[in-house]
Scaffold this motif. Structure first.
Motif: not given
Length: 345
Positions: A44-45, A48, A65-70, A72, A75, A77
């Motif tokens: 995921r990194e 992103e 940006q990453l937010q957990g497994e999502q 964004l 904003g 997801p």
């Protein structure tokens, strides 16, 4: 009547085409479509990072940006999944309207139906399939997209070279008649080639460094054109040469036409089509361009009228530019929108 919610799509495969599709969707802003999931084996990194920064198309025009497994995007997801098999994703739970298959790994009907059996209602493939029967339709937007069957489940978006060539060939065949066609694709390097010589491919030429040679490769372009324009069956030959650039390709097209013509007539036909029936898909220029001028150009084909030649007077030669990533990604979105807007059985 407008759709009650944005259409929900997912991307399977997030390489050059998958990332261009996502970027084009946000840059265009004219599609009522939301990407709700992407499936790729990359971490995921890296997903992103390569969404934010692209060596060919620049920085993403928005917030990533990453937010957990999502992931964004401004904003919004997007679920980031990591399954090597179609059956490894709960597609039904994602409630998608269409899957864009951008990995290029599924080329037969049996392979494509794995997504349908796993809960995907419709699949649009980013490549030509191994046979005409492998899909319910192969579409080139602007040429035959309106012939899409209402019960279609598997559809191919053809190839970038087919999207570039078919509108031109159809137009010229109707206007002056085409007896024989020979096409040389001058194509930018691709990720099936190594940066330095390496054991990288069964095709020995593709074991050689992409950036030290011009490299002939096999192409199915002639077969792809004949699927869309069967009236030209048996009269098309094509070859391809990879060249040491990262993006933007060209077709060198030689046509034996059925009647006498001139460069002026051919250019006038193509210029009129760019302003008329193929507006937005075909462009025309006579400026002294180099290939990099067409990076990030959304057209399927840009005719360089300064290079049109007629000899004989029935032997026509054309030079046609195209961004093999961005143009194709935009046509994929055009087909996706058209398909989503049609009633289905």
């Amino acid at each position: 009547m407008s759709h009650p919610r944005p259409y929900r799509i997912a991307l399977n495969g997030y390489g050059r085409i998958g990332r261009c599709v996502l970027r084009a969707l946000h840059e265009r802003g004219d599609l009522d479509v939301q990407v709700v999931a992407l499936n790729d084996l990359a971490d995921r990194e890296s997903i992103e990072y390569l969404t934010r920064f692209d060596s060919t198309h620049g920085r993403f025009p928005g917030q990533v940006q990453l937010q957990g497994e999502q992931l964004l995007i401004n904003g919004q997801p997007i679920e980031v999944l990591r399954s090597a098999e179609p059956e490894g994703v709960d597609w039904r739970a994602l409630d998608i309207d269409l899957l864009l298959e951008c990995s290029g790994q599924y080329t037969t009907r049996e392979q494509g139906l794995r997504f349908v059996h796993a809960g995907v209602p419709r699949v649009l493939f980013s490549q030509p399939m191994v046979s005409e029967e492998a899909v319910d339709a192969t579409l080139v937007y602007g040429v035959n997209h309106a012939s899409l069957p209402t019960d279609a489940r598997l559809v191919s978006n053809a190839s970038c070279t087919t999207n570039c060539s078919v509108p031109l060939l159809k137009l010229l065949n109707e206007a002056v008649g085409l007896e024989y066609v020979s096409i040389t694709t001058i194509h930018s390097a691709m990720n099936d080639q190594p940066v330095i010589d390496a054991y990288h491919h069964a095709d020995l030429r593709r074991t050689r460094s992409a950036f030290q040679s011009m490299i002939p490769v096999s192409t199915g372009l002639a077969r792809g054109i004949e699927r869309l324009l069967p009236e030209l069956g048996g009269r098309i030959q094509a070859k391809a040469i990879r060249v040491p650039t990262v993006n933007v390709s060209a077709l060198d097209i030689t046509l034996q036409v059925a009647r006498d013509t001139s460069a002026e007539e051919i250019n006038q036909l193509l210029r009129a089509a760019a302003d008329g029936q193929y507006a937005g898909l075909l462009d025309y220029t006579e400026l002294p361009h180099a290939s990099c001028d067409f990076n990030h150009d959304p057209h399927s084909a840009i005719v360089d009228g300064s290079q049109t030649r007629v000899s004989g007077p029935r032997l026509v030669n054309l030079l046609v530019w195209f961004d093999n990533e961005w143009g194709f990604a935009n046509r994929m979105l055009d087909v996706a929108r058209y398909w989503l807007e049609q009633p289905s059985n």
